[in-house]
Structure formats: structure tokens, C-alpha cells
Design an enzyme around this catalytic site. Sequence first.
Site, PDB file in Angstrom:
ATOM      1  N   TYR A  95     -50.490  -3.844  -9.412  1.00 16.75           N
ATOM      2  CA  TYR A  95     -49.642  -3.915  -8.217  1.00 16.75           C
ATOM      3  C   TYR A  95     -50.510  -3.722  -6.961  1.00 16.75           C
ATOM      4  CZ  TYR A  95     -46.369  -2.080  -4.753  1.00 16.75           C
ATOM      5  OH  TYR A  95     -45.681  -1.831  -3.593  1.00 16.75           O
ATOM      6  N   GLU A 122     -58.241 -10.208   0.933  1.00 13.79           N
ATOM      7  CA  GLU A 122     -59.511 -10.713   0.394  1.00 13.79           C
ATOM      8  C   GLU A 122     -59.586 -12.238   0.544  1.00 13.79           C
ATOM      9  OE1 GLU A 122     -60.455  -9.542  -3.632  1.00 13.79           O
ATOM     10  OE2 GLU A 122     -62.192 -10.872  -3.700  1.00 13.79           O
TER      11      GLU A 122
END
Length: 381
Positions: free
Chosen positions: A235, A244
Amino acid sequence: MSKPYLREEHEIFRSAFRKFLDQHAAPFFEEWEQAKQVPKSFWKKAGEQGFLCPWVEEKYGGSEADFGYSVVITEELDKIGAGIGGLGLHNDIVMPYIGEFGSEEQKQRWLPKAVSGDMISAIAMTEPGTGSDLAAIKTTARREGDHYILNGEKTFITNGYSADFVIVVCKTDSYAQPAYKGVSLIVVEEGAPGFKRGKKLRKVGQHANDTSELIFEDAIIPKENLIGEEGMGFYYLMQKLQQERLMLAIGSITASKRMLEITLDYVKQRTAFGKPISKFQNTQFKLAEMATNIKIGETFVDQLIVDHMANKNIVNEVSMAKWWMTDLAKNTATECMQLHGGYGYMEEYEIARRYRDVAVGSIYAGTNEIMKTIIAKNMGL
Ligand SMILES: Cc1cc2nc3c(=O)[nH]c(=O)nc-3n(C[C@H](O)[C@H](O)[C@H](O)COP(=O)(O)OP(=O)(O)OC[C@H]3O[C@@H](n4cnc5c(N)ncnc54)[C@H](O)[C@@H]3O)c2cc1C
């Protein structure tokens, strides 16, 4: 082009960071590529000047800077070369896990060192047997008294060779159904008994980024190094992968712009058949197409940065940007190398390094195929 998320302060910060990189990175970059590592002394200097994890709260040594500063840092690093991208990974990919999911004690312990450059970080998800299918990882963490005992192997880990701090994605419950519910994040620090590193891996490009295998053989890790709760690791990863992938899209646009810039210079100087090759219609069309694609990509990414800063859930759009921008960078590299002729294939020319460096964009941070599976799923397919 003015950016909606940048103010004058960001541009002042950009000038200072560029000056810093011109002095402390650009002249040594070639050396670092040979050594396959950015030296720790550079990290320390960057920390001293406030260029590491500027988003960290002041009480932990940071500047509480907004995401616009992270964008500026990523862009300026990528102008030098993707080989120093390990700093960006530390700043905006690894340490945010502690900033968001770490306990007060963990924040006090690790964030100040991440800001000062006394600690280099990495995140280890991928294993020799699995990358895309993250829930199938085999690294285990077994609880024994006040410790976890870690066993397993990770590979392709950026900053892995120099990291003092590694977030290891592991299974605290190998029998959980579905499997992702058994995934946890545990920090392994330099010196932990049973933690070893393989050698620096030899890559096609991005040579200055050290990339390593990490080995855990009954590694003994204090239970306090668990991030958040057991079984919540997947999660947490899903929450942070948005940033990212956005960082990678930003880096890909920066690299594409740089490749276009150096190619524009080159085609004006190189002559064939009595005229600069910039005068051929094919050259002009190729460069016009590249400029168009970069502008389209940049416009999309700028909007995503605004949405990300507004805390919107843009997983789907970021997945689109990740595959599209990394493909854009690869296509731009191919076209720019072609316009350089034989010189483009020579190491003396920057386009050769850029071509090698951008190739991995479609593979890491979730492959481009995986991005398309996310988009397809969100289309109800
Ligand atoms: C330079 C570099 C740096 C890296 N840094 C890190 C790091 O710091 N930390 C880290 O944890 N990892 C890192 N990685 C690993 C990277 O994230 C993985 O390589 C990537 O996720 C792909 O996993 P894999 O290599 O196991 O490929 P695989 O998962 O084996 O995939 C092989 C091929 O199959 C395709 N494929 C797989 N599943 C599907 C599917 N469901 N549908 C369609 N196609 C599919 C893939 O798209 C790919 O084309 C790095 C890799 C490189 C090369």
C-alpha cells in the site's frame, strides 16, 4: 516558458544549484562515470548547501521546500547527466517513505542525516527472480524477539553500493492471500550483521549511478526499523510510486530537451554537399517533429506537476506520462544520433552517452508495459 508551479525563489534556487553543479559535478562527471560512483564527498557538499531532501521539515534539518524545488533539482541534475540521478532517487523517491510513513523516532533518527549527506539511501524491491510482479518477491523477514531476521537477495539497486540506508521490500507473511498483503518495508542499515553487497553491476549506461546486488543472510534487523505497519508495504509503495514515475517523466523531458539543443548546434556546424546539414529538409522536419513532441510532453508533465502538488490522485495520468516521456527520450536519442552521423556514435560526443543513458527509462520504475496494464485496467479492460 513560465511554469505555473515556479516562482522567483525557485529560479534563484535553480541558479544557485546550477552554479554548485558547474563547480562540483560537471568537471568530475567523466571521472565518476569511470569509477561507476558519485563520491560520498559530493553528497556531503550537496547536503551542506541544502540540496538534499529540501522538503524535509525544519525540525529535522530540512527547508520545508515545496515540490517545485524537487522539480528544479531533478532538471538540473539531468542536464549534467542521468548518471547522478541517484541523488534525485534519495531526495524524492526513498526518503519520502520516512517523511510520510515513518514514526517520530525514525524521522529524528534518519531525516537529519539524509539532509546533511551523512547518509545515502536506496530502495530495494527487485530480486533476481522477480521485478514487475512485485507481490511475488521471495525475501522474507521473520520476527524473533526484538528483531527481524531477513533472508533473500535483491538486484539492480540504484545507490546500492554506497547506501548506508536501504528500504527493503520483503514478506513478513509469505502465506498471505492475496500475496501483496504480506509485504512490509524494513530499513536495513550499513553494518547490520548478515547484510552484504555484491559488486557494482556493469551497465549499458548511467555509469556514475552505482547499481548493486544486496544479499541478506540471516541479517539481524531491530524491530524498530519496520516502516509503518506489517503487511502495509504494498500500500505504501503504491502511494509513492506516483511521485517516482513523475520524476522519471520530468527527467525524460529534460534529457530530450538537452539532446535537441546539442543536435541543433551540431547540424548548423556540420556541412555536406556544400551546405550545413540543417539546410536539408529532412533535418528540419526531424527537428521540428522532435520540438513538437517535446512541447506536447512538457505541457502534459507541467499539468501533472500542478495536480501532484495539489495532492490529486493522478496514478493513471502519471502512468501515461511515464511510458510516453521515456519513449519520447529514446526516440529523440535515436533521431539525434542519426543527425550526428558517425560522430554521434563516438564517445566524445554527448549524444552517445545520452543515447545509452535514456535506454533504461522504459524498463525501470515499472516497465512501460506495466504502465499500459495500469491504464488498461483503469479503462475497465
Ligand atoms: C539501471 C537500473 C536501475 C534500477 N534501480 C532499481 C532500484 O533502485 N530499486 C529496485 O528495486 N529496482 C531497480 N531496478 C529494477 C527495475 O525496476 C526492474 O528491472 C523492472 O521493474 C523490471 O523488472 P525485471 O527486470 O524483473 O523484468 P521482468 O519483470 O522480468 O519483465 C521482463 C519483460 O516482461 C514484460 N512483462 C512483465 N510482466 C508483464 C505483464 N504483466 N504484461 C506485459 N508485459 C510484462 C516487462 O514489461 C519486460 O518487458 C533497476 C533496474 C535498472 C536496469
